[in-house]
Design an enzyme around this catalytic site. Structure first.
Site, PDB file in Angstrom:
ATOM      1  N   GLY A  21     -13.921 -89.825  47.074  1.00  0.00           N
ATOM      2  CA  GLY A  21     -13.798 -91.213  46.634  1.00  0.00           C
ATOM      3  C   GLY A  21     -13.114 -92.092  47.654  1.00  0.00           C
ATOM      4  N   ALA A  22     -13.417 -91.857  48.923  1.00  0.00           N
ATOM      5  CA  ALA A  22     -12.711 -92.561  49.999  1.00  0.00           C
ATOM      6  C   ALA A  22     -13.366 -93.881  50.389  1.00  0.00           C
ATOM      7  CB  ALA A  22     -12.622 -91.654  51.231  1.00  0.00           C
ATOM      8  N   ASN A  23     -14.337 -94.349  49.609  1.00  0.00           N
ATOM      9  CA  ASN A  23     -15.017 -95.596  49.989  1.00  0.00           C
ATOM     10  C   ASN A  23     -14.228 -96.843  49.601  1.00  0.00           C
ATOM     11  OD1 ASN A  23     -16.136 -94.480  47.315  1.00  0.00           O
ATOM     12  ND2 ASN A  23     -16.533 -96.686  47.138  1.00  0.00           N
ATOM     13  N   GLY A  25     -10.280 -98.469  47.419  1.00  0.00           N
ATOM     14  CA  GLY A  25      -9.030 -98.232  46.716  1.00  0.00           C
ATOM     15  C   GLY A  25      -8.096 -97.270  47.410  1.00  0.00           C
ATOM     16  N   ILE A  26      -7.384 -96.471  46.598  1.00  0.00           N
ATOM     17  CA  ILE A  26      -6.381 -95.583  47.182  1.00  0.00           C
ATOM     18  C   ILE A  26      -7.027 -94.462  47.995  1.00  0.00           C
ATOM     19  CG2 ILE A  26      -4.726 -96.114  45.353  1.00  0.00           C
ATOM     20  CD1 ILE A  26      -5.260 -93.368  44.173  1.00  0.00           C
ATOM     21  N   GLY A  27      -8.279 -94.109  47.687  1.00  0.00           N
ATOM     22  CA  GLY A  27      -8.960 -93.097  48.478  1.00  0.00           C
ATOM     23  C   GLY A  27      -9.205 -93.568  49.896  1.00  0.00           C
ATOM     24  N   SER A 152      -2.898 -89.085  36.639  1.00  0.00           N
ATOM     25  CA  SER A 152      -2.520 -90.424  36.204  1.00  0.00           C
ATOM     26  C   SER A 152      -1.379 -90.331  35.201  1.00  0.00           C
ATOM     27  CB  SER A 152      -3.721 -91.120  35.558  1.00  0.00           C
ATOM     28  OG  SER A 152      -3.327 -92.307  34.877  1.00  0.00           O
ATOM     29  N   TYR A 177     -10.161 -90.219  28.837  1.00  0.00           N
ATOM     30  CA  TYR A 177      -9.579 -90.365  30.174  1.00  0.00           C
ATOM     31  C   TYR A 177      -8.261 -89.594  30.269  1.00  0.00           C
ATOM     32  CZ  TYR A 177      -7.543 -92.472  34.348  1.00  0.00           C
ATOM     33  OH  TYR A 177      -6.974 -92.654  35.588  1.00  0.00           O
TER      34      TYR A 177
END
Length: 316
Positions: A21-23, A25-27, A152, A177
Site C-alpha cells: 500500500g505504498a502508493n 498516505g502513510i505507506g 489501528s 474493521y
C-alpha cells in the site's frame, strides 16, 4: 515535534524493504523515508497506475532512491502468490530485511475479495498473513530482519469472532474493521511467539498511525455515493488529523529503531492520537495465546499458506 522522528532513522544502506500500500498516505511516506536513508524499496500496490505514479513521485523527491513497483492485490490470493513468485524469479536466494504490512481498507460496505472473504478481514489480515508466510524464508535468512504489521487504535471496537470470521451473520462495517485490526495484533502476537520458539532473531512488531490524514476515511462513503459522509470525513482529516508524515512515524520506528521488542505495539504518544511514537495501549484480548493460535490455524486453512518452522529456511 519532539521525540523520535524521521531524522532518527538509522542508515538503511544495503537493506531491502517491501512496503504494501505504498502508493499513498502513510505507506508512501514509509517507503520514501526508508529510501531516503538508503534502503532499496519495493512499492507493493494493487493499482499499477497509482503505484507507478507514486514511484515517479518518490524518485523526484529522493533522486538517489533505489525503488521499484510490484503489483500486489491483497484481496486476491493468486495475486499474492504471483507477487512472491515474481520476486523470487528476480532475486533467487536473496534475503529481505523489512516487510511492512501497511495496506488496508476501512469501514467499507459489505464486499467480498476474489477468494470470497469479507473484504476487510480478507485484505487487512488474510492477504498479509499469506504474504508474510510466503516471504518468510527470505526474512529468516536475513540477519536483523523485521516484520511490521500496521493495526489501528480501532482494534478496541471488537475482539474477533471465531465463529463468524467473515461477518456473514451481521455485518457492521466499523465492527468488521475493528475485528480485522484485532486480527493484525493477534497475528503479530503468535508470529512473535513462533519466531522465538524457533530461535529466530526476526522481530515481528505492530504499529498504528493514530488519526492520520489518508484516503482510507472517505473510501467507504465514496463507494456508496454518500456525499455528506464523505465531506464529514474530509473535514475531520483537515481539522483533527495529523499529516501522513507524522502518521508514518510509528511504522518507521518499529521498522528501524534500536531496541524494538517482539510483539510490541507502537503508536503516537499523545492519547494514541498524535505525537512522536512510543509504546501504545492494546486491548487485553490481543494478547490471548489461545485466540492467536486458533486464528492462525483458521488463517492457514483459509489461505492455503502453511508456514515453515521458523528455524528452517525452507519454502511454503
Amino acid at each position: 515535534m519532539t521525540g523520535w522522528n524521521a531524522s532518527d532513522i538509522p542508515d538503511q544502506s544495503g537493506r531491502t524493504a517491501v512496503v504494501t500500500g505504498a502508493n499513498s498516505g502513510i505507506g508512501y511516506v514509509t517507503a520514501r523515508e526508508l529510501a531516503r536513508r538508503g534502503a532499496r524499496v519495493v512499492l507493493a500496490c494493487r493499482s499499477e497506475e497509482r503505484g507507478t505514479r507514486a514511484l515517479e513521485l518518490l524518485r523526484s523527491e529522493v533522486p538517489s532512491a533505489q525503488a521499484e513497483f510490484g503489483r500486489l492485490d491483497l484481496g486476491d490470493l493468486g495475486s499474492v502468490r504471483s507477487f512472491v513468485a515474481s520476486y523470487d524469479r528476480a532475486e533467487p536466494g536473496g534475503g529481505l530485511d523489512l516487510l511492512i504490512n501497511n495496506a488496508g481498507v476501512m469501514a467499507l460496505p459489505y464486499r467480498q475479495t476474489a477468494d470470497g472473504f469479507e473484504s476487510q478481514f480478507g485484505v487487512n489480515h488474510l492477504g498479509h498473513f499469506a504474504l508474510t508466510g510466503l516471504l518468510l524464508p527470505r526474512l529468516l535468512r536475513t540477519p536483523g530482519a523485521r516484520i511490521v504489521t500496521v493495526s489501528s487504535a480501532f482494534h478496541a471496537l471488537s475482539n474477533i469472532d471465531m465463529g463468524d470470521l467473515n461477518s456473514e451473520r451481521n455485518y457492521r462495517r466499523w465492527i468488521a474493521y475493528g475485528r480485522s485490526k484485532t486480527a493484525n495484533l493477534l497475528f503479530t502476537h503468535e508470529l512473535a511467539r513462533r519466531l522465538a520458539a524457533g530461535g529466530s532473531d526476526v522481530v515481528a512488531a505492530a504499529a498504528h498511525p493514530g488519526y492520520a490524514e489518508t484516503n482510507l476515511q472517505a473510501a467507504g462513503p465514496r463507494m456508496e455515493g454518500r456525499k455528506f459522509a464523505e465531506r464529514v470525513m474530509w473535514l475531520g482529516n483537515r481539522v483533527l488529523a495529523q499529516p501522513a508524515t507524522a502518521g508514518a512515524l510509528p511504522s518507521l520506528h518499529a521498522a528501524t529503531a534500536r531496541g524494538v521488542r517482539p510483539d510490541s505495539f507502537t503508536g503516537p504518544r499523545v492519547l494514541g492520537w498524535q505525537g512522536a511514537p512510543g509504546k501504545s495501549w492494546r486491548a487485553k484480548w490481543t494478547l490471548n495465546d489461545g485466540a492467536a493460535e486458533r486464528l492462525w490455524a483458521a488463517s492457514e486453512g483459509l489461505t492455503g499458506v502453511r508456514w515453515p518452522e521458523p528455524s528452517s529456511p525452507s519454502g511454503v
